[in-house]
Write a protein that holds these residues in place. Structure first.
Motif, PDB file in Angstrom:
ATOM      1  N   ILE A  42       0.699  -1.323   0.119  1.00 29.61           N
ATOM      2  CA  ILE A  42      -0.011   0.247   0.263  1.00 29.61           C
ATOM      3  C   ILE A  42       0.948   1.173   0.117  1.00 29.61           C
ATOM      4  N   ILE A  43       1.907   1.016   0.716  1.00 31.80           N
ATOM      5  CA  ILE A  43       2.707   2.272   0.900  1.00 31.80           C
ATOM      6  C   ILE A  43       3.742   2.611  -0.197  1.00 31.80           C
ATOM      7  N   ILE A  44       3.980   1.638  -1.078  1.00 32.50           N
ATOM      8  CA  ILE A  44       4.719   1.886  -2.291  1.00 32.50           C
ATOM      9  C   ILE A  44       3.550   2.531  -3.311  1.00 32.50           C
ATOM     10  N   GLN A  45       2.540   1.793  -3.264  1.00 30.49           N
ATOM     11  CA  GLN A  45       1.416   2.609  -4.368  1.00 30.49           C
ATOM     12  C   GLN A  45       1.189   4.056  -4.114  1.00 30.49           C
ATOM     13  N   LEU A  46       1.067   4.268  -2.808  1.00 31.88           N
ATOM     14  CA  LEU A  46       0.870   5.664  -2.324  1.00 31.88           C
ATOM     15  C   LEU A  46       2.112   6.374  -2.830  1.00 31.88           C
ATOM     16  N   TRP A  47       3.106   6.176  -2.572  1.00 31.59           N
ATOM     17  CA  TRP A  47       4.375   6.729  -3.179  1.00 31.59           C
ATOM     18  C   TRP A  47       4.253   6.919  -4.527  1.00 31.59           C
ATOM     19  N   LYS A  48       4.100   6.097  -5.178  1.00 33.59           N
ATOM     20  CA  LYS A  48       4.204   5.847  -6.682  1.00 33.59           C
ATOM     21  C   LYS A  48       2.920   7.077  -7.092  1.00 33.59           C
ATOM     22  N   SER A  49       1.890   7.271  -6.434  1.00 32.36           N
ATOM     23  CA  SER A  49       0.507   8.266  -6.783  1.00 32.36           C
ATOM     24  C   SER A  49       0.786   9.483  -6.383  1.00 32.36           C
ATOM     25  N   PHE A  50       2.019   9.488  -5.373  1.00 32.23           N
ATOM     26  CA  PHE A  50       2.104  10.856  -4.423  1.00 32.23           C
ATOM     27  C   PHE A  50       2.239  12.302  -5.454  1.00 32.23           C
ATOM     28  N   ASP A  51       2.895  12.226  -6.386  1.00 32.81           N
ATOM     29  CA  ASP A  51       3.258  13.196  -7.219  1.00 32.81           C
ATOM     30  C   ASP A  51       2.000  13.651  -8.107  1.00 32.81           C
ATOM     31  N   ARG A  52       1.041  12.640  -8.408  1.00 32.48           N
ATOM     32  CA  ARG A  52       0.012  12.783  -9.135  1.00 32.48           C
ATOM     33  C   ARG A  52      -1.513  13.083  -8.031  1.00 32.48           C
ATOM     34  N   TYR A  53      -1.062  13.289  -7.038  1.00 29.49           N
ATOM     35  CA  TYR A  53      -2.026  13.521  -5.899  1.00 29.49           C
ATOM     36  C   TYR A  53      -3.064  14.757  -6.276  1.00 29.49           C
ATOM     37  N   ASP A  54      -4.446  14.692  -6.563  1.00 24.45           N
ATOM     38  CA  ASP A  54      -5.103  15.635  -6.605  1.00 24.45           C
ATOM     39  C   ASP A  54      -5.661  16.322  -5.583  1.00 24.45           C
ATOM     40  N   SER A  55      -5.215  17.752  -5.518  1.00 20.52           N
ATOM     41  CA  SER A  55      -5.467  18.250  -4.166  1.00 20.52           C
ATOM     42  C   SER A  55      -6.787  18.564  -3.897  1.00 20.52           C
ATOM     43  N   ARG A  56      -7.792  18.397  -4.903  1.00 21.42           N
ATOM     44  CA  ARG A  56      -9.174  18.517  -5.055  1.00 21.42           C
ATOM     45  C   ARG A  56     -10.014  17.489  -3.594  1.00 21.42           C
ATOM     46  N   PHE A  57      -9.278  16.471  -3.752  1.00 30.79           N
ATOM     47  CA  PHE A  57      -9.673  15.439  -2.733  1.00 30.79           C
ATOM     48  C   PHE A  57      -8.809  15.704  -1.350  1.00 30.79           C
ATOM     49  N   LYS A  58      -9.492  15.120  -0.444  1.00 32.66           N
ATOM     50  CA  LYS A  58      -8.726  15.001   0.897  1.00 32.66           C
ATOM     51  C   LYS A  58      -7.801  13.923   0.887  1.00 32.66           C
ATOM     52  N   TYR A  59      -6.840  14.149   1.630  1.00 34.25           N
ATOM     53  CA  TYR A  59      -5.587  13.065   1.763  1.00 34.25           C
ATOM     54  C   TYR A  59      -6.172  11.866   1.945  1.00 34.25           C
ATOM     55  N   SER A  60      -7.098  11.814   2.928  1.00 32.40           N
ATOM     56  CA  SER A  60      -7.929  10.391   3.487  1.00 32.40           C
ATOM     57  C   SER A  60      -8.690   9.872   2.430  1.00 32.40           C
ATOM     58  N   THR A  61      -9.293  10.524   1.607  1.00 30.57           N
ATOM     59  CA  THR A  61     -10.156  10.049   0.372  1.00 30.57           C
ATOM     60  C   THR A  61      -8.931   9.269  -0.515  1.00 30.57           C
ATOM     61  N   TRP A  62      -7.917   9.952  -0.742  1.00 28.67           N
ATOM     62  CA  TRP A  62      -6.980   9.225  -1.769  1.00 28.67           C
ATOM     63  C   TRP A  62      -6.303   8.288  -1.088  1.00 28.67           C
ATOM     64  N   ILE A  63      -6.058   8.073   0.196  1.00 29.68           N
ATOM     65  CA  ILE A  63      -5.363   7.092   1.043  1.00 29.68           C
ATOM     66  C   ILE A  63      -6.513   5.549   0.946  1.00 29.68           C
ATOM     67  N   TYR A  64      -7.653   6.153   1.198  1.00 27.43           N
ATOM     68  CA  TYR A  64      -8.566   5.097   1.234  1.00 27.43           C
ATOM     69  C   TYR A  64      -8.943   4.339  -0.014  1.00 27.43           C
ATOM     70  N   ARG A  65      -8.729   5.290  -1.218  1.00 25.57           N
ATOM     71  CA  ARG A  65      -8.919   4.690  -2.603  1.00 25.57           C
ATOM     72  C   ARG A  65      -7.628   3.632  -2.582  1.00 25.57           C
ATOM     73  N   ILE A  66      -6.472   4.288  -2.655  1.00 23.50           N
ATOM     74  CA  ILE A  66      -5.378   3.185  -3.058  1.00 23.50           C
ATOM     75  C   ILE A  66      -5.334   2.105  -2.265  1.00 23.50           C
ATOM     76  N   ALA A  67      -5.337   2.321  -0.750  1.00 26.92           N
ATOM     77  CA  ALA A  67      -5.290   1.247   0.231  1.00 26.92           C
ATOM     78  C   ALA A  67      -6.417   0.057  -0.042  1.00 26.92           C
ATOM     79  N   LEU A  68      -7.665   0.609  -0.236  1.00 24.04           N
ATOM     80  CA  LEU A  68      -8.513  -0.578  -0.480  1.00 24.04           C
ATOM     81  C   LEU A  68      -8.344  -1.203  -1.988  1.00 24.04           C
ATOM     82  N   ASN A  69      -7.930  -0.233  -2.965  1.00 23.35           N
ATOM     83  CA  ASN A  69      -7.637  -1.047  -4.145  1.00 23.35           C
ATOM     84  C   ASN A  69      -6.648  -1.990  -4.182  1.00 23.35           C
ATOM     85  N   VAL A  70      -5.552  -1.737  -3.580  1.00 21.74           N
ATOM     86  CA  VAL A  70      -4.537  -2.629  -3.072  1.00 21.74           C
ATOM     87  C   VAL A  70      -4.672  -3.652  -2.451  1.00 21.74           C
TER      88      VAL A  70
END
Lengths: 170, 219
Positions: A42-70
């Motif tokens: 999960i952390i690796i995937q978060l790190w991979k996506s970190f530079d594309r993080y869309d600030s319109r969403f909350k950090y928590s939304t972004w983390i939930y999406r990636i963590a649940l998908n992984v």
């Protein structure tokens, strides 16, 4: 390429939201070794996506999406995982002993067990619900309509209540 | 148990996490700077090795096929048709393999859960389709060695019957496998053994998720 500054920012963000990852990992994996692997993935995937993080969403939304998908796709990569993952020399997370009441701990264990018995998507849905996310936010994370979210949550809640009721009867 | 009680049980876990969970930042830093990249490279390597093997195989088949065309004689008809068919089936297999690589590389987990999981299920189903088509080359391996010079005109009935039965058996097995390697049989042992090499071991679970996703779409 992500810089050191980015990695500090990332670690800070991760530290603020570590509970999300911990809860999801515990809900999707029973085995201790698998949990470590999943947390790492999960952390690796978060790190991979970190530079594309869309600030319109909350950090928590972004983390939930990636963590649940992984987490949902994690078990399906079991064979490949052993080829791509590296064993962790130490734990990513360390949990100190706590003095929770035994009863509370028992109920938490029961709830985690009931959740882990649910289907993959139902599990994701109930984790978000228990984390008191709004229907709107759940629909953004899961890609469902708010009405659909409401219906599904209703069904799962009923199921959980029944399970607790059954335990009480026993 | 009431709804709020269940939420409270869950929350009690949260309080525990806040108090006691520590992130090993040093280890994380290490993972982020080195291992994440290596892990991805390994994944690419894993798939690339398959592609290199397939390309080498196709080159060998291609050489054999062009040699047969250059030195064409009617004796090579069986060879040309058989190896040509094997070549085409393997080209399709290679195409699928590359498609998998592109899909895997393009998977960005930052998307809605239903969207990303649908993509992953598609990947699994494509691996499955790939393993299915490959069996169709089987009958051609029972005919490539025949020569128009001696078959069937100079061979006895015994050999003709043997060859026909042999090819028929291969054809039957190929079509049986092609037809029966379906999702409905995904939980059968022979099926799992067959698709294991194509990375389809977890197809059954992928199908379960597929059904769940469909259920979610229906509401």
């Amino acid at each position: 390429m992500q810089t050191n500054k980015d990695s500090n920012k990332f670690l800070e963000m991760l530290d603020d939201h570590k509970g999300i990852i911990y809860k999801i990992v515990n809900s999707y994996c029973r085995d201790e070794e698998d949990r470590k692997d999943l947390a790492q993935e999960i952390i690796i995937q978060l790190w991979k996506s970190f530079d594309r993080y869309d600030s319109r969403f909350k950090y928590s939304t972004w983390i939930y999406r990636i963590a649940l998908n992984v987490s949902i796709s994690f078990y399906r990569k079991e064979k490949r995982r052993s080829e791509i993952s590296y064993p962790l020399p130490e734990n990513l997370f360390s949990v100190h002993a706590n003095d929770d009441a035994e009863e509370k701990s028992y109920l938490t264990k029961l709830l985690t067990e009931f959740i882990s018995e649910l289907k993959e998507l139902d599990r994701a849905l109930i984790i978000l619900y228990l984390d008191e996310k709004s229907h709107k936010e759940i629909s953004e994370i899961l890609g469902l309509t708010e009405t659909n979210v409401g219906t599904k949550i209703g069904r799962i809640k009923k199921l959980l209540k029944q399970k607790f009721l059954q335990i009480n009867k026993e | 148990m009431e709804e709020q009680e269940i939420i409270n049980i869950w929350k009690s876990q949260e309080a525990k996490i806040e108090q006691s969970l520590e992130l090993n930042k040093k280890l994380l830093g290490e993972i982020l700077n080195q291992k994440a990249q290596s892990a991805l490279q390994s994944l690419a390597m894993f798939k690339t090795r398959g592609i290199i093997a397939a390309v080498i195989y196709l080159i060998i088949l291609g050489f054999a096929l062009s040699a047969a065309f250059i030195n064409y004689s009617s004796a090579a008809n069986y060879f040309i048709v058989s190896i040509g068919a094997i070549f085409l089936i393997n080209i399709k297999a290679l195409y699928d393999y590359i498609k998998h690589l592109i899909w895997i590389k393009n998977i960005d987990y930052d998307g809605s859960v239903t969207e990303i999981q649908s993509k992953l299920v598609k990947l699994k189903l494509s691996i499955f389709a790939h393993s299915r088509i490959i069996v169709l080359q089987l009958p051609f391996w029972s005919t490539f060695y025949l020569s128009g010079k001696w078959f069937p005109q100079t061979t006895g009935w015994g050999y003709i019957i043997f060859q026909t039965a042999f090819t028929a058996l291969f054809t039957y097995v190929a079509f049986w496998l092609y037809k029966n390697q379906s999702i409905e049989n995904a939980d059968k042992k022979w099926f799992k053994v067959l698709i294991a090499g194509s990375g389809g071991k977890s197809l059954v679970k992928a199908m379960e998720l597929y059904k769940e996703l469909e259920g979610y779409k229906e509401g």
